[in-house]
Design a protein around this motif. Sequence first.
Motif, mmCIF file in Angstrom:
data_model
loop_
_atom_site.group_PDB
_atom_site.id
_atom_site.type_symbol
_atom_site.label_atom_id
_atom_site.label_comp_id
_atom_site.label_asym_id
_atom_site.label_seq_id
_atom_site.Cartn_x
_atom_site.Cartn_y
_atom_site.Cartn_z
ATOM 1 N N GLN A 44 36.931 18.295 29.849
ATOM 2 C CA GLN A 44 37.318 19.625 29.379
ATOM 3 C C GLN A 44 38.043 19.546 28.044
ATOM 4 O O GLN A 44 37.784 20.347 27.127
ATOM 5 C CB GLN A 44 38.208 20.301 30.416
ATOM 6 N N LEU A 45 38.930 18.568 27.884
ATOM 7 C CA LEU A 45 39.700 18.438 26.652
ATOM 8 C C LEU A 45 38.793 18.115 25.456
ATOM 9 O O LEU A 45 38.919 18.726 24.390
ATOM 10 C CB LEU A 45 40.756 17.353 26.824
ATOM 11 N N LEU A 46 37.875 17.180 25.628
ATOM 12 C CA LEU A 46 36.977 16.836 24.526
ATOM 13 C C LEU A 46 36.055 18.004 24.181
ATOM 14 O O LEU A 46 35.702 18.207 23.011
ATOM 15 C CB LEU A 46 36.158 15.598 24.885
ATOM 16 N N SER A 47 35.674 18.783 25.194
ATOM 17 C CA SER A 47 34.858 19.967 24.930
ATOM 18 C C SER A 47 35.632 20.999 24.109
ATOM 19 O O SER A 47 35.095 21.591 23.157
ATOM 20 C CB SER A 47 34.389 20.575 26.249
ATOM 21 N N GLU A 48 36.895 21.202 24.458
ATOM 22 C CA GLU A 48 37.719 22.178 23.709
ATOM 23 C C GLU A 48 37.996 21.691 22.287
ATOM 24 O O GLU A 48 37.962 22.480 21.334
ATOM 25 C CB GLU A 48 39.018 22.415 24.474
ATOM 26 N N ILE A 49 38.257 20.400 22.133
ATOM 27 C CA ILE A 49 38.484 19.867 20.785
ATOM 28 C C ILE A 49 37.200 19.954 19.957
ATOM 29 O O ILE A 49 37.239 20.232 18.755
ATOM 30 C CB ILE A 49 38.995 18.422 20.864
ATOM 31 N N ALA A 50 36.048 19.707 20.599
ATOM 32 C CA ALA A 50 34.775 19.795 19.895
ATOM 33 C C ALA A 50 34.547 21.203 19.343
ATOM 34 O O ALA A 50 34.112 21.371 18.194
ATOM 35 C CB ALA A 50 33.639 19.397 20.834
ATOM 36 N N ASP A 51 34.852 22.219 20.142
ATOM 37 C CA ASP A 51 34.730 23.599 19.656
ATOM 38 C C ASP A 51 35.718 23.872 18.528
ATOM 39 O O ASP A 51 35.398 24.584 17.567
ATOM 40 C CB ASP A 51 34.969 24.579 20.804
ATOM 41 N N ALA A 52 36.906 23.300 18.623
ATOM 42 C CA ALA A 52 37.907 23.498 17.568
ATOM 43 C C ALA A 52 37.465 22.849 16.254
ATOM 44 O O ALA A 52 37.739 23.385 15.166
ATOM 45 C CB ALA A 52 39.254 22.932 18.007
ATOM 46 N N VAL A 53 36.779 21.725 16.318
ATOM 47 C CA VAL A 53 36.289 21.072 15.105
ATOM 48 C C VAL A 53 35.299 21.971 14.378
ATOM 49 O O VAL A 53 35.351 22.133 13.148
ATOM 50 C CB VAL A 53 35.648 19.714 15.458
ATOM 51 N N VAL A 54 34.395 22.588 15.130
ATOM 52 C CA VAL A 54 33.425 23.501 14.515
ATOM 53 C C VAL A 54 34.132 24.726 13.935
ATOM 54 O O VAL A 54 33.813 25.186 12.830
ATOM 55 C CB VAL A 54 32.357 23.921 15.539
ATOM 56 N N SER A 55 35.099 25.267 14.656
ATOM 57 C CA SER A 55 35.848 26.419 14.138
ATOM 58 C C SER A 55 36.609 26.054 12.870
ATOM 59 O O SER A 55 36.720 26.861 11.944
ATOM 60 C CB SER A 55 36.823 26.933 15.201
ATOM 61 N N PHE A 56 37.139 24.841 12.813
ATOM 62 C CA PHE A 56 37.823 24.391 11.604
ATOM 63 C C PHE A 56 36.861 24.338 10.428
ATOM 64 O O PHE A 56 37.197 24.766 9.313
ATOM 65 C CB PHE A 56 38.437 23.016 11.844
ATOM 66 N N ALA A 57 35.654 23.823 10.656
ATOM 67 C CA ALA A 57 34.663 23.769 9.574
ATOM 68 C C ALA A 57 34.282 25.158 9.113
ATOM 69 O O ALA A 57 34.123 25.407 7.901
ATOM 70 C CB ALA A 57 33.428 23.002 10.050
ATOM 71 N N VAL A 58 34.140 26.087 10.045
ATOM 72 C CA VAL A 58 33.831 27.472 9.663
ATOM 73 C C VAL A 58 34.972 28.071 8.855
ATOM 74 O O VAL A 58 34.762 28.800 7.880
ATOM 75 C CB VAL A 58 33.543 28.313 10.922
#
Length: 411
Positions: free
Chosen positions: A288-302
Amino acid sequence: MRDVREWTASLVRLVKRRRDPVVVQTLRSAAAATIAYVIALRLSPEAAPLTAPLTALLVVQVTLYATLTNGVRRVNSVLAGVLVAIAFSLLVGLTWWSLALLILASLAVGHLVKVDEYVPEVAISAMLVLGVTTVGDTAWARVLETLIGAAVGLGCNLLFAPPVWVDEAGESIEGLARRVRQLMLSMGEEAAGRTPVEHATERLHEARRLDHDIVEVDAALKQAEDSLRLNPRVREGLLHRVVLRTGLDTLEICTVVLRVLARTLADLAKERESERLFARQAGAAVEQLLSEIADAVVSFAVLVTTDVSRSAESAEERLASQLRQATATRDKLAQLLLEEVQRDARQWQLHGAVLTEVNRILDELDTEHRSRRLLEELDRTSREQRERMPRLTRLQETLRRNRPALARRSR
């Protein structure tokens, strides 16, 4: 209705193709070379003044900044070669040993005048001029043609400002973030159960291959940075450059930490070949944590690639919300790992390393950390620009102070 959609899609593809760097470079180079040849036919005494279109072809680049910098070096290299050839024509003729001396002298002069990648052009120009019979007339005709080609090449980008490649760089950054996300999701799924060493090692190799993706993104970003310099279409070029550059730096740090995390999970898989990497609840929390961080990485790029203020605000709010959720999951995972270590202290160092590496990624993506980093980089870049070009900086400040008065006068 279907015909309208197909026509719209074709129009979008045509617009994108027109903005493609290869298409833009080809059209601009062909037009500049043709115009330079037509002008040189009227001004140069040569029957076929091919030096002018050759110079225009080499001077014209995709970005205005590259055109100006390459144009100056190109002209300097040709002029240096012509002057070396004139000097040799007055002293010696064309023999094998004089040609060798000419090449050595031309290459040495090219390094002295600092024309960078155009050093061979100094020797080429010198050989072409020295190899003809009427050295004097041909030399000055070559100088004239070179100036014509350089002027046309510079004029094309001054009159027709090249496109800004920020969108392309943004797409590259977002593409990198999505590849990082996909790798994180794969690592999380494997961490939740029994992971063969071969699978964990493959994830490590994938993390290492991200270095090649970063090199490609860096090349696209450099092109975007060049397109922002001296471009009349852009008012806040420095801000755009710093935002994109710091954003890529953050993603690069995240990929480095992700590589370390992949190595930690691979080591854990070696130690526990016949067991789960984590207890069932802890493994689910890692996934769950890696999934949430993965989404945050994409949001950061956006966030770093978004220009419109409202879209940037919504992207920042989404990123902050995702980071808060990831932080809560991290705290939950820390408690679960502590309980697991208390029951079984084997590989407690690797469990602690997982938390450490996750904390580093969360810290890099933190919005407050990014704001401080952005301000520091803006201050540093502005200070270096003022120190490097003090006169231009004073002129810009004067124009900025006088802009309201000029606006009132115009009204």
